[in-house]
Design an enzyme around this catalytic site. Structure first.
Site, short mmCIF file in Angstrom:
data_model
loop_
_atom_site.label_atom_id
_atom_site.label_comp_id
_atom_site.label_asym_id
_atom_site.label_seq_id
_atom_site.Cartn_x
_atom_site.Cartn_y
_atom_site.Cartn_z
N SER A 62 0.83 -1.22 0.00
CA SER A 62 0.00 0.00 0.00
C SER A 62 0.85 1.25 0.00
O SER A 62 1.74 1.39 0.85
CB SER A 62 -0.88 0.09 1.26
OG SER A 62 -1.26 -1.14 1.72
N HIS A 91 -5.67 0.36 -4.27
CA HIS A 91 -4.90 -0.80 -4.72
C HIS A 91 -5.27 -1.06 -6.18
O HIS A 91 -6.28 -1.71 -6.46
CB HIS A 91 -5.25 -2.06 -3.92
CG HIS A 91 -4.70 -2.06 -2.54
ND1 HIS A 91 -3.52 -2.67 -2.22
CD2 HIS A 91 -5.16 -1.53 -1.40
CE1 HIS A 91 -3.29 -2.52 -0.92
NE2 HIS A 91 -4.27 -1.82 -0.40
N HIS A 101 -5.75 -9.45 -0.56
CA HIS A 101 -5.73 -9.64 0.88
C HIS A 101 -6.83 -10.61 1.31
O HIS A 101 -7.90 -10.65 0.70
CB HIS A 101 -5.97 -8.30 1.60
CG HIS A 101 -4.94 -7.26 1.31
ND1 HIS A 101 -5.06 -6.39 0.25
CD2 HIS A 101 -3.78 -6.96 1.93
CE1 HIS A 101 -4.00 -5.58 0.24
NE2 HIS A 101 -3.21 -5.91 1.25
N TYR A 118 -8.48 -10.21 4.03
CA TYR A 118 -9.59 -9.42 4.62
C TYR A 118 -10.59 -8.93 3.59
O TYR A 118 -11.70 -8.53 3.93
CB TYR A 118 -9.06 -8.25 5.47
CG TYR A 118 -8.30 -7.17 4.71
CD1 TYR A 118 -8.94 -6.29 3.85
CD2 TYR A 118 -6.93 -7.02 4.89
CE1 TYR A 118 -8.25 -5.31 3.17
CE2 TYR A 118 -6.22 -6.03 4.23
CZ TYR A 118 -6.89 -5.18 3.36
OH TYR A 118 -6.19 -4.22 2.69
N GLU A 119 -10.20 -8.97 2.33
CA GLU A 119 -11.15 -8.56 1.27
C GLU A 119 -12.20 -9.64 1.03
O GLU A 119 -13.14 -9.42 0.27
CB GLU A 119 -10.40 -8.32 -0.03
CG GLU A 119 -9.47 -7.14 0.00
CD GLU A 119 -8.60 -7.08 -1.26
OE1 GLU A 119 -9.09 -6.60 -2.29
OE2 GLU A 119 -7.44 -7.52 -1.20
N ALA A 131 3.03 -2.20 4.00
CA ALA A 131 2.93 -1.17 5.03
C ALA A 131 2.67 -1.91 6.33
O ALA A 131 1.91 -2.88 6.34
CB ALA A 131 1.78 -0.24 4.71
N MET A 184 -1.22 -6.86 7.56
CA MET A 184 -2.31 -7.73 7.12
C MET A 184 -2.02 -8.44 5.79
O MET A 184 -2.94 -8.78 5.05
CB MET A 184 -3.59 -6.90 6.97
CG MET A 184 -3.99 -6.12 8.23
SD MET A 184 -5.38 -5.03 7.90
CE MET A 184 -5.34 -3.99 9.37
N SER A 185 -0.75 -8.61 5.49
CA SER A 185 -0.42 -9.25 4.21
C SER A 185 0.88 -10.04 4.34
O SER A 185 1.28 -10.42 5.43
CB SER A 185 -0.25 -8.17 3.12
OG SER A 185 0.90 -7.37 3.39
N ASN A 197 3.00 3.64 10.69
CA ASN A 197 2.37 4.15 11.93
C ASN A 197 2.90 3.34 13.09
O ASN A 197 3.42 2.24 12.88
CB ASN A 197 0.84 3.98 11.84
CG ASN A 197 0.45 2.53 11.59
OD1 ASN A 197 0.57 2.03 10.47
ND2 ASN A 197 0.04 1.84 12.63
N HIS A 224 -6.48 4.28 8.08
CA HIS A 224 -5.92 3.88 6.78
C HIS A 224 -5.28 5.08 6.08
O HIS A 224 -4.26 4.94 5.40
CB HIS A 224 -7.03 3.26 5.92
CG HIS A 224 -6.55 2.73 4.60
ND1 HIS A 224 -5.56 1.77 4.51
CD2 HIS A 224 -6.91 3.03 3.32
CE1 HIS A 224 -5.34 1.51 3.22
NE2 HIS A 224 -6.14 2.25 2.49
N1 HPA Z 1 -1.72 -2.92 11.81
C1 HPA Z 1 -1.97 -3.80 10.82
N2 HPA Z 1 -1.69 -3.55 9.56
C2 HPA Z 1 -1.11 -2.39 9.26
C3 HPA Z 1 -0.82 -1.43 10.24
C4 HPA Z 1 -1.14 -1.72 11.59
O1 HPA Z 1 -0.91 -0.92 12.53
N3 HPA Z 1 -0.25 -0.38 9.61
C5 HPA Z 1 -0.20 -0.69 8.29
N4 HPA Z 1 -0.72 -1.90 8.07
#
Ligand code: HPA
Length: 274
Positions: free
Chosen positions: A31, A62, A84, A86-87, A114, A212-213, A236, A248
């Site tokens: 991302s 994406h 992903h 989660y999608e 990310a 998450m990937s 982050n 996000h």
């Molecule tokens: N948690 C999960 N996935 C992420 C995060 C996070 O803090 N930042 C970017 N992708």
């Protein structure tokens, strides 16, 4: 209904008919890290919709396409937009492109993402070389009948992230003056961000970053004997570390700020690939 190998072979035949060269390295762009694609020369872009049996992306931001071409003199195939869990994709769909890449003859893969920083020595905007991962919270993509011609039933994961490639990455970062952090990436399913208690637990388990990937793709790549290099952009600090909510937007914004550094590092690594 065609079986997995029949579907893969169909996709591979289609790509062989399109690509002017078989790439040496596949690169999955995480991302906000997509601008590396613009550095690829002699570009051939293939939208996922045009590729037989390829899944479709649903996440805003994406884009879904393969970009083949030459990066610093090497043939690469970048994946802009990944699938992903989660999608709502099945794990089979999440890892389908990786299997196609291997069957196309690609032996190397750079996986980027990310991630939230768990290690408090990290700051947003840092890049982290993935040294290992924690997959406990990930449905294993190899569950089910083993496609024996792709790899063994019980693949070794003792060095999922290639030591030699990690050394190259660290040397490249040093030359570019990039402070490349190192750490363990832990997978969480998402799409909700983690709770502070979950992050505490993950830190206790030895995680330095969370995302998450990546883990499904790396397990699948290793199953087939591909050499893997993984790099996270810490977008982050993970939940509960700072006294503010996660979003996000923050992930995408910080990803964009780090994009140039990230692209420079990946390009340098590709140049020095052995
Ligand atoms: N948690 C999960 N996935 C992420 C995060 C996070 O803090 N930042 C970017 N992708």
């Amino acid at each position: 209904m065609k079986n997995l190998m029949e579907r893969i072979n169909e996709t591979v035949d289609f790509l062989k008919g399109k690509l002017v060269a078989i790439p040496q390295i596949a690169i999955i762009l995480g991302s906000g890290l997509g601008n590396l694609a613009s550095l690829i020369e002699k570009r051939q872009e293939i939208p996922y919709e045009e590729i037989p049996n390829f899944p479709r992306t649903t996440v805003v931001g994406h884009e879904g396409k393969l970009i083949a071409g030459v990066l610093r003199g090497r043939n690469v195939l970048a994946m802009k937009g990944r699938f992903h869990y989660y999608e709502g994709n099945s794990m089979d769909d999440v890892v389908y492109p990786i299997r196609v890449f291997r069957c196309l003859g690609i032996g190397n893969i750079i996986v980027t993402n990310a991630a939230g920083g768990i290690n408090t020595n990290f700051s947003p905007g840092d890049l982290m070389l993935i040294t290992d991962h924690i997959s406990f919270f990930c449905e294993n993509p190899l569950r089910g009948e083993n496609p024996d011609n792709l790899g063994p039933r019980f693949p070794d994961m003792s060095e999922a992230y290639d030591r030699g490639l990690r050394k190259i990455a660290l040397d490249c970062a040093g030359r570019l003056g990039i402070d490349l952090k190192q750490g363990v990436y832990s997978y969480c399913k998402g799409p909700s961000f983690e709770t502070p208690a979950e992050i505490k637990a993950l830190r206790f388990l030895g995680a330095d970053a969370v995302g998450m990937s990546t883990v499904p793709e790396v397990i699948t790549a290793r199953h087939m004997g591909m050499r893997v290099l993984g790099i996270s952009c810490i977008t982050n600090m993970a939940s509960g570390i700072l006294e503010r909510p996660l979003s996000h937007e923050e992930v995408i914004e910080t990803g964009k700020m780090a994009e140039e550094k990230f692209s420079a590092l990946i390009s340098e690594i590709v140049t020095n690939w052995d």
